[in-house]
Design an enzyme around this catalytic site. Structure first.
Site, PDB file in Angstrom:
ATOM      1  N   LYS A 102     -10.672   6.638 -18.329  1.00  0.00           N
ATOM      2  CA  LYS A 102      -9.290   6.584 -18.815  1.00  0.00           C
ATOM      3  C   LYS A 102      -9.267   6.305 -20.308  1.00  0.00           C
ATOM      4  CE  LYS A 102      -7.393   5.458 -14.330  1.00  0.00           C
ATOM      5  NZ  LYS A 102      -7.289   4.448 -13.298  1.00  0.00           N
ATOM      6  N   ASP A 118       1.559   4.565 -13.202  1.00  0.00           N
ATOM      7  CA  ASP A 118       0.926   4.878 -11.912  1.00  0.00           C
ATOM      8  C   ASP A 118       1.952   5.369 -10.891  1.00  0.00           C
ATOM      9  OD1 ASP A 118      -1.827   4.561 -11.502  1.00  0.00           O
ATOM     10  OD2 ASP A 118      -1.691   2.374 -11.559  1.00  0.00           O
ATOM     11  N   GLN A 164      -5.810  -1.589 -12.273  1.00  0.00           N
ATOM     12  CA  GLN A 164      -6.700  -0.809 -11.399  1.00  0.00           C
ATOM     13  C   GLN A 164      -6.802  -1.457 -10.016  1.00  0.00           C
ATOM     14  OE1 GLN A 164      -7.986   2.121 -12.420  1.00  0.00           O
ATOM     15  NE2 GLN A 164      -9.059   2.506 -10.515  1.00  0.00           N
TER      16      GLN A 164
END
Ligand code: GUN
Length: 280
Positions: free
Chosen positions: A50, A117, A94
Site C-alpha cells: 500500500k 475501506d 489493517q
C-alpha cells in the site's frame, strides 16, 4: 473454448496512472494513514504494498505500527487524532486485529468520510441504499474489471460464493446496483454446484482451494476468483480449479495477477475520492 484471461495487473497499473494524473491537479496531496497492530506477516506484506502504491500515485502516506499488546485505548487514540487531521483523507486499520481487540469498535471509530475501506456501518448502509459511498476495495475492483472487459451485469445471473462483510456481501450489493440478479451462497447452501451452474457471472470468495470445479460452471460464464490461498507447495492459488474452469469460462481471473492488484488500486481511487470530498 479457452477463456480470455483478465489481466488485473495491467488494469491496476492503468487505474493507478489515472489516479496519479488526477492527484497532480489537486490543491494538495491526498493523505492516507495506515495502522497495523501486531506482527501478522501477511498484513505486513499488504501494508508495504500500500505504501508503494501511494508513492506511485503521489499520495502522502503515514504508517502506525503498534505492538500486539498496545491495547484498544492506544489504537482508538490514534484513530481519534487522525480523524481530526485535515491533511489525512483516508484511514485504514489493517485487519485482522490481534486477539483481544474490539474490531467493531475500531471500524466505528473511523470517520465515515475517511473510511476508504468502506467498512464503517454508515458506508455499508450507504452502499445498500444506493447513496454515494466508499465501496470496499475488493468488490469495487471486481466491478472495474467487469466494466473494462465489457461485462454488463444488467439482467445477468450473478452468483457470489462467500458472504463476508469485506467481499461477499458488498459484492452482492454492487452487482445488484448494476441490475444483476444476485444470489449469495455460503457454507449452508444446498447444492452449491446447482446454484453456481446458473451463473453468467460467478464470483468465488470463500478461501478454500478448488471449491469451484469445472462441473459447477456454465459454458461461457465469467469467473472471478477473489481468494488467496496457498497450495501444498506454498504457491498462491484461488478458490477456482483454474486449468479446468478456464476451458469452460469466457473470461477468468488468474491468482495471482487478477483481483489482488485491483484491490490495491481501488484503495488509491478511494483515497483520491476522499481528498476530493475534503475539498481538494
Ligand atoms: N485485511 C485483508 N484485506 C483487508 C482490507 O481490504 N482492508 C483492511 N483494512 N484489512 C484487510
Amino acid at each position: 473454448m479457452a477463456a480470455t484471461v483478465i489481466d488485473g495487473k495491467a488494469l491496476a497499473a492503468k487505474c493507478k496512472a489515472r489516479v496519479a494524473k488526477e492527484v497532480e491537479s489537486l490543491s494538495r496531496r491526498p493523505g492516507l494513514a495506515v495502522i497495523i497492530v501486531g506482527d501478522n506477516q501477511a498484513s505486513r506484506t499488504y501494508i508495504n504494498s500500500k505504501r508503494k502504491d501511494c508513492d506511485e500515485c503521489g499520495i502522502y502516506s503515514e504508517e502506525y505500527a503498534l505492538p500486539a499488546d498496545a491495547g484498544q485505548a492506544a489504537l482508538m487514540e490514534i484513530i481519534e487524532s487522525l480523524n481530526g487531521r485535515p491533511d489525512i483523507d483516508g484511514i485504514l486499520c489493517q485487519l485482522p486485529l490481534p486477539e483481544g481487540y474490539d474490531e467493531e469498535a475500531v471500524l466505528l471509530a473511523i470517520d465515515p468520510d475517511k473510511d476508504v475501506d468502506g467498512f464503517h456501518p454508515i458506508n455499508v448502509g450507504r452502499l445498500s441504499t444506493g447513496q454515494p459511498c466508499f465501496a470496499p476495495c475488493t468488490p469495487a475492483g471486481v466491478m472495474e474489471m467487469l466494466k473494462e472487459y465489457g461485462v454488463d451485469p444488467k439482467g445477468k445471473e450473478c452468483v457470489v460464493v462467500g458472504r463476508s462483510n469485506i467481499v461477499g456481501k458488498p459484492m452482492g450489493m454492487l452487482l445488484l446496483a448494476a441490475h444483476g440478479t444476485v444470489t449469495i451462497c455460503h457454507s449452508r447452501t444446498k447444492d452449491l454446484g446447482e446454484v453456481c451452474r446458473r451463473a453468467d457471472i460467478l464470483v468465488a470468495a470463500v478461501g478454500k482451494r478448488n471449491i469451484i470445479t469445472a462441473d459447477m460452471v456454465k459454458e461461457g460464464a465469467v469467473v472471478i476468483d477473489v481468494a488467496m490461498n496457498r497450495n501444498e507447495a506454498g504457491k498462491l492459488c484461488g478458490d477456482v480449479d483454474y486449468p479446468a474452469v478456464a476451458e469452460k469460462a469466457s473470461l477468468i481471473t488468474p491468482v495471482p495477477g487478477g483481483v489482488g492488484p485491483m484491490t490495491r488500486a481501488m484503495l488509491m481511487v478511494n483515497t483520491l475520492e476522499a481528498a476530493r470530498r475534503h475539498g481538494c
